[in-house]
Design a protein around this motif. Structure first.
Motif, mmCIF file in Angstrom:
data_model
loop_
_atom_site.group_PDB
_atom_site.id
_atom_site.type_symbol
_atom_site.label_atom_id
_atom_site.label_comp_id
_atom_site.label_asym_id
_atom_site.label_seq_id
_atom_site.Cartn_x
_atom_site.Cartn_y
_atom_site.Cartn_z
ATOM 1 N N ASP A 89 0.840 -1.195 0.000
ATOM 2 C CA ASP A 89 0.000 0.000 0.000
ATOM 3 C C ASP A 89 0.873 1.242 0.000
ATOM 4 O O ASP A 89 1.722 1.406 0.892
ATOM 5 N N ALA A 90 0.640 2.135 -0.948
ATOM 6 C CA ALA A 90 1.418 3.372 -1.014
ATOM 7 C C ALA A 90 1.251 4.209 0.237
ATOM 8 O O ALA A 90 2.105 5.040 0.553
ATOM 9 N N ALA A 91 0.168 3.978 0.974
ATOM 10 C CA ALA A 91 -0.106 4.752 2.188
ATOM 11 C C ALA A 91 0.689 4.274 3.393
ATOM 12 O O ALA A 91 0.496 4.780 4.500
ATOM 13 N N ARG A 92 1.578 3.312 3.205
ATOM 14 C CA ARG A 92 2.486 2.866 4.280
ATOM 15 C C ARG A 92 3.904 3.325 3.932
ATOM 16 O O ARG A 92 4.624 2.633 3.213
ATOM 17 N N PRO A 93 4.320 4.480 4.418
ATOM 18 C CA PRO A 93 5.609 5.046 4.011
ATOM 19 C C PRO A 93 6.813 4.524 4.786
ATOM 20 O O PRO A 93 7.947 4.798 4.395
ATOM 21 N N PHE A 94 6.599 3.764 5.878
ATOM 22 C CA PHE A 94 7.711 3.459 6.778
ATOM 23 C C PHE A 94 8.199 2.021 6.713
ATOM 24 O O PHE A 94 8.636 1.457 7.710
ATOM 25 N N ILE A 95 8.153 1.424 5.529
ATOM 26 C CA ILE A 95 8.740 0.087 5.391
ATOM 27 C C ILE A 95 10.264 0.194 5.503
ATOM 28 O O ILE A 95 10.850 1.253 5.267
ATOM 29 N N GLU A 96 10.877 -0.939 5.857
ATOM 30 C CA GLU A 96 12.321 -0.965 6.085
ATOM 31 C C GLU A 96 12.932 -2.166 5.374
ATOM 32 O O GLU A 96 12.259 -3.167 5.118
ATOM 33 N N ASN A 97 14.224 -2.071 5.080
ATOM 34 C CA ASN A 97 14.922 -3.181 4.427
ATOM 35 C C ASN A 97 14.813 -4.474 5.218
ATOM 36 O O ASN A 97 14.619 -5.547 4.642
ATOM 37 N N ALA A 98 14.949 -4.386 6.539
ATOM 38 C CA ALA A 98 14.904 -5.591 7.373
ATOM 39 C C ALA A 98 13.560 -6.300 7.235
ATOM 40 O O ALA A 98 13.485 -7.535 7.209
#
Length: 222
Positions: A103-112
């Motif tokens: 979802d584009a509305a989730r801006p805080f994804i992380e590599n881990a």
């Protein structure tokens, strides 16, 4: 295995009282979608990205492609989320093996988080990120609002995105007709009898839906 991401960005953001789709709402001067695109762009395990945008605003989404080399297509979404994902599936490379839906509305994804998801997909056909529920959850009667049951909290997780699938499984799920609209892609796989693995996401991985969420997201970026 070749891995591509479908970024679902067709939501109109009515609860944000916005004149542009939610994915294009500015957060600290940047479109909301730009934050997840930056993470996917930098991740070595991601080979390509397809943006599914709101019809009528595609030119604004296309302008974003200038900043990201991995974006291979921008397509219009449909009236429902499942329709939009299906549009994204049709735009993937023919030799894609693994599909992440985010979802584009989730801006805080992380590599881990992405690493854990991709790791789970080496042994599982479907996997999603999520977090254990912190609060006590009650099941109620829809009509009377009487509490029917207090659910066991240690068995409950809040589903997030990205959600990952072997491409053939996701295509098969979206080809089926279900009586009720699924709220996410994992639910569609579950309904056809598929096994879905849960892996740890992040409590920072919030979904921006209301004006209050924009304030929270701004604070998390501070």
């Amino acid at each position: 295995m070749k891995t591509e991401v479908i970024v679902v960005a067709a939501g109109l953001g009515r609860r944000l009282n916005s004149k542009v789709p939610k994915a294009l709402v500015l957060l600290k001067g940047k479109p909301l979608i730009a934050y997840c695109l930056k993470v996917f762009e930098a991740h070595p395990g991601i080979d390509g990205v397809v943006i599914v945008g709101a019809n009528g605003f595609l030119s604004q989404f296309i302008r974003l492609t200038r900043s990201f080399k991995k974006i291979r297509a921008v397509v219009a979404g449909g009236p429902k989320r499942s329709d939009s994902v299906k549009c994204g599936l049709q735009a993937l490379s023919h030799d894609t093996d693994i599909v992440l839906v985010h979802d584009a509305a989730r801006p805080f994804i992380e590599n881990a988080m992405i690493n854990r998801l991709l790791g789970a997909l080496k042994k599982n056909k479907a996997a999603i990120v999520g977090v254990p529920v912190k609060f006590t959850v009650k099941k109620i009667d829809r009509k009377t609002l009487d509490i029917q049951e207090t659910l066991a909290r240690d068995l409950l997780w809040e589903a997030q995105t990205p959600q990952g699938f072997h491409k053939d499984i996701l295509v098969k799920a979206h080809a089926k007709k279900f009586k009720e609209e699924a709220t996410d892609d994992a639910m569609m796989v579950e309904r056809m009898g598929g096994r879905v693995k849960m892996v740890m996401g992040s409590y920072r991985n919030i979904k921006v839906t209301t004006p209050e969420d924009i304030i929270l997201a701004s604070q998390l970026l501070a």
